[in-house]
Scaffold this motif. Structure first.
Motif, PDB file in Angstrom:
ATOM      1  N   ALA A 139       0.857  -1.221  -0.157  1.00  0.00           N
ATOM      2  CA  ALA A 139      -0.014   0.053   0.003  1.00  0.00           C
ATOM      3  C   ALA A 139       0.931   1.362  -0.127  1.00  0.00           C
ATOM      4  O   ALA A 139       0.638   2.216  -0.636  1.00  0.00           O
ATOM      5  CB  ALA A 139      -0.950  -0.085   1.243  1.00  0.00           C
ATOM      6  N   GLY A 140       1.931   1.204   0.733  1.00  0.00           N
ATOM      7  CA  GLY A 140       2.784   2.385   0.757  1.00  0.00           C
ATOM      8  C   GLY A 140       3.530   2.752  -0.511  1.00  0.00           C
ATOM      9  O   GLY A 140       3.627   3.757  -1.079  1.00  0.00           O
ATOM     10  N   ALA A 141       3.872   1.774  -1.176  1.00  0.00           N
ATOM     11  CA  ALA A 141       4.560   1.837  -2.583  1.00  0.00           C
ATOM     12  C   ALA A 141       3.504   2.186  -3.646  1.00  0.00           C
ATOM     13  O   ALA A 141       3.710   3.339  -4.254  1.00  0.00           O
ATOM     14  CB  ALA A 141       4.968   0.560  -3.141  1.00  0.00           C
ATOM     15  N   VAL A 142       2.264   1.955  -3.609  1.00  0.00           N
ATOM     16  CA  VAL A 142       0.952   2.186  -4.334  1.00  0.00           C
ATOM     17  C   VAL A 142       0.740   3.484  -4.232  1.00  0.00           C
ATOM     18  O   VAL A 142       0.403   4.212  -5.327  1.00  0.00           O
ATOM     19  CB  VAL A 142       0.112   1.051  -4.480  1.00  0.00           C
ATOM     20  N   THR A 143       0.780   3.986  -3.138  1.00  0.00           N
ATOM     21  CA  THR A 143       0.459   5.412  -2.685  1.00  0.00           C
ATOM     22  C   THR A 143       1.593   6.085  -3.342  1.00  0.00           C
ATOM     23  O   THR A 143       1.131   7.308  -3.909  1.00  0.00           O
ATOM     24  CB  THR A 143       0.428   5.724  -0.979  1.00  0.00           C
ATOM     25  N   TRP A 144       2.748   6.101  -3.126  1.00  0.00           N
ATOM     26  CA  TRP A 144       3.882   6.497  -3.882  1.00  0.00           C
ATOM     27  C   TRP A 144       3.730   6.655  -5.429  1.00  0.00           C
ATOM     28  O   TRP A 144       3.988   7.974  -5.776  1.00  0.00           O
ATOM     29  CB  TRP A 144       5.298   6.125  -3.477  1.00  0.00           C
ATOM     30  N   LEU A 145       3.409   5.633  -5.927  1.00  0.00           N
ATOM     31  CA  LEU A 145       3.068   5.680  -7.430  1.00  0.00           C
ATOM     32  C   LEU A 145       1.814   6.499  -7.583  1.00  0.00           C
ATOM     33  O   LEU A 145       2.051   7.166  -8.593  1.00  0.00           O
ATOM     34  CB  LEU A 145       2.675   4.239  -7.871  1.00  0.00           C
ATOM     35  N   GLN A 146       0.778   6.704  -6.989  1.00  0.00           N
ATOM     36  CA  GLN A 146      -0.396   7.336  -7.239  1.00  0.00           C
ATOM     37  C   GLN A 146       0.128   8.610  -7.174  1.00  0.00           C
ATOM     38  O   GLN A 146      -0.384   9.527  -8.030  1.00  0.00           O
ATOM     39  CB  GLN A 146      -1.731   6.847  -6.269  1.00  0.00           C
ATOM     40  N   ASN A 147       0.624   9.003  -5.847  1.00  0.00           N
ATOM     41  CA  ASN A 147       0.945  10.636  -5.768  1.00  0.00           C
ATOM     42  C   ASN A 147       2.014  11.031  -7.089  1.00  0.00           C
ATOM     43  O   ASN A 147       1.430  12.278  -7.354  1.00  0.00           O
ATOM     44  CB  ASN A 147       1.360  10.625  -4.462  1.00  0.00           C
ATOM     45  N   THR A 148       2.768  10.092  -7.315  1.00  0.00           N
ATOM     46  CA  THR A 148       3.668  10.804  -8.342  1.00  0.00           C
ATOM     47  C   THR A 148       3.083  10.789  -9.700  1.00  0.00           C
ATOM     48  O   THR A 148       3.276  11.844 -10.436  1.00  0.00           O
ATOM     49  CB  THR A 148       4.884   9.656  -8.646  1.00  0.00           C
ATOM     50  N   TYR A 149       2.031   9.677  -9.853  1.00  0.00           N
ATOM     51  CA  TYR A 149       1.296  10.081 -11.230  1.00  0.00           C
ATOM     52  C   TYR A 149       0.325  11.245 -11.247  1.00  0.00           C
ATOM     53  O   TYR A 149       0.276  12.069 -12.129  1.00  0.00           O
ATOM     54  CB  TYR A 149       0.346   8.700 -11.233  1.00  0.00           C
ATOM     55  N   GLU A 150      -0.303  11.604 -10.033  1.00  0.00           N
ATOM     56  CA  GLU A 150      -1.379  12.502  -9.867  1.00  0.00           C
ATOM     57  C   GLU A 150      -0.323  14.160  -9.899  1.00  0.00           C
ATOM     58  O   GLU A 150      -0.987  14.930 -10.476  1.00  0.00           O
ATOM     59  CB  GLU A 150      -2.040  12.411  -8.583  1.00  0.00           C
ATOM     60  N   ALA A 151       0.576  14.253  -9.540  1.00  0.00           N
ATOM     61  CA  ALA A 151       1.704  15.273  -9.650  1.00  0.00           C
ATOM     62  C   ALA A 151       2.076  15.598 -10.967  1.00  0.00           C
ATOM     63  O   ALA A 151       2.482  16.632 -11.322  1.00  0.00           O
ATOM     64  CB  ALA A 151       2.521  15.079  -8.544  1.00  0.00           C
ATOM     65  N   PRO A 161      -0.719  12.302 -17.239  1.00  0.00           N
ATOM     66  CA  PRO A 161      -0.389  12.042 -18.488  1.00  0.00           C
ATOM     67  C   PRO A 161      -1.203  13.029 -19.694  1.00  0.00           C
ATOM     68  O   PRO A 161      -2.256  13.550 -19.330  1.00  0.00           O
ATOM     69  CB  PRO A 161      -0.789  10.609 -18.849  1.00  0.00           C
ATOM     70  N   ALA A 162      -0.453  13.555 -20.816  1.00  0.00           N
ATOM     71  CA  ALA A 162      -1.157  14.224 -21.567  1.00  0.00           C
ATOM     72  C   ALA A 162      -2.156  13.385 -22.667  1.00  0.00           C
ATOM     73  O   ALA A 162      -2.153  11.980 -22.711  1.00  0.00           O
ATOM     74  CB  ALA A 162      -0.118  14.622 -22.486  1.00  0.00           C
ATOM     75  N   ASP A 163      -3.148  14.001 -23.026  1.00  0.00           N
ATOM     76  CA  ASP A 163      -4.227  13.299 -23.794  1.00  0.00           C
ATOM     77  C   ASP A 163      -3.563  13.647 -25.112  1.00  0.00           C
ATOM     78  O   ASP A 163      -2.928  14.441 -25.543  1.00  0.00           O
ATOM     79  CB  ASP A 163      -5.525  14.013 -23.517  1.00  0.00           C
ATOM     80  N   ARG A 164      -4.422  12.775 -26.081  1.00  0.00           N
ATOM     81  CA  ARG A 164      -3.999  12.922 -27.482  1.00  0.00           C
ATOM     82  C   ARG A 164      -4.593  14.156 -28.170  1.00  0.00           C
ATOM     83  O   ARG A 164      -5.711  14.713 -27.516  1.00  0.00           O
ATOM     84  CB  ARG A 164      -4.270  11.579 -28.255  1.00  0.00           C
ATOM     85  N   ASP A 165      -4.325  14.477 -28.974  1.00  0.00           N
ATOM     86  CA  ASP A 165      -4.978  15.618 -29.779  1.00  0.00           C
ATOM     87  C   ASP A 165      -6.395  15.009 -30.122  1.00  0.00           C
ATOM     88  O   ASP A 165      -6.827  14.014 -30.497  1.00  0.00           O
ATOM     89  CB  ASP A 165      -4.564  16.002 -31.226  1.00  0.00           C
ATOM     90  N   GLY A 166      -7.600  15.978 -29.919  1.00  0.00           N
ATOM     91  CA  GLY A 166      -8.942  15.358 -29.992  1.00  0.00           C
ATOM     92  C   GLY A 166      -9.402  15.053 -28.610  1.00  0.00           C
ATOM     93  O   GLY A 166     -10.473  14.505 -28.603  1.00  0.00           O
ATOM     94  N   GLY A 167      -8.508  15.012 -27.638  1.00  0.00           N
ATOM     95  CA  GLY A 167      -9.168  14.399 -26.395  1.00  0.00           C
ATOM     96  C   GLY A 167      -8.859  13.034 -26.242  1.00  0.00           C
ATOM     97  O   GLY A 167      -9.347  12.475 -24.981  1.00  0.00           O
ATOM     98  N   GLY A 168      -8.613  12.296 -27.179  1.00  0.00           N
ATOM     99  CA  GLY A 168      -8.562  10.818 -26.713  1.00  0.00           C
ATOM    100  C   GLY A 168      -7.368  10.346 -25.680  1.00  0.00           C
ATOM    101  O   GLY A 168      -6.432  11.235 -25.667  1.00  0.00           O
TER     102      GLY A 168
END
Length: 101
Positions: free
Chosen positions: A22-34, A37-44
């Motif tokens: 859970a601690g490792a996954v929380t770090w992954l999630q926090n890093t991701y949320e900070a 990711p970019a969306d593709r052109d057109g919002g995909g």
């Protein structure tokens, strides 16, 4: 191979060493949320959902399988962040550089 990262000197720290998934996954999630990711052109979407990533990480990490998340951010920078398991399923002979206390 990510398991070989365990052999790097001075690449681990106490605040990034977890005894529970859970601690490792929380770090992954926090890093991701900070660094979303970019969306593709057109919002995909060019990526799977955070929920799916978390489900996979919660399944893989307890089995000693590393988790690597890589994507382009909205600023078009590539970000890569990983949790490397110790004991590692694919490299069981590699020692833990910083065993949990």
């Amino acid at each position: 191979m990510t398991g070989h990262w365990l052999m790097r000197r001075d690449q681990t720290s106490a605040e990034r060493t977890w005894t529970r998934v859970a601690g490792a996954v929380t770090w992954l999630q926090n890093t991701y949320e900070a660094n979303p990711p970019a969306d593709r052109d057109g919002g995909g979407r060019a990526h799977i959902s955070l929920k799916d990533k978390i489900v996979y990480a919660m399944d893989a990490l307890p089995r000693g399988v590393d988790v690597c998340w890589v994507h382009y951010t909205k600023s078009q920078s590539l970000i890569s962040f990983s949790v490397v398991c110790c004991r590692n399923h694919h490299h069981p002979g590699l020692p833990c550089p910083r065993p949990p206390a």
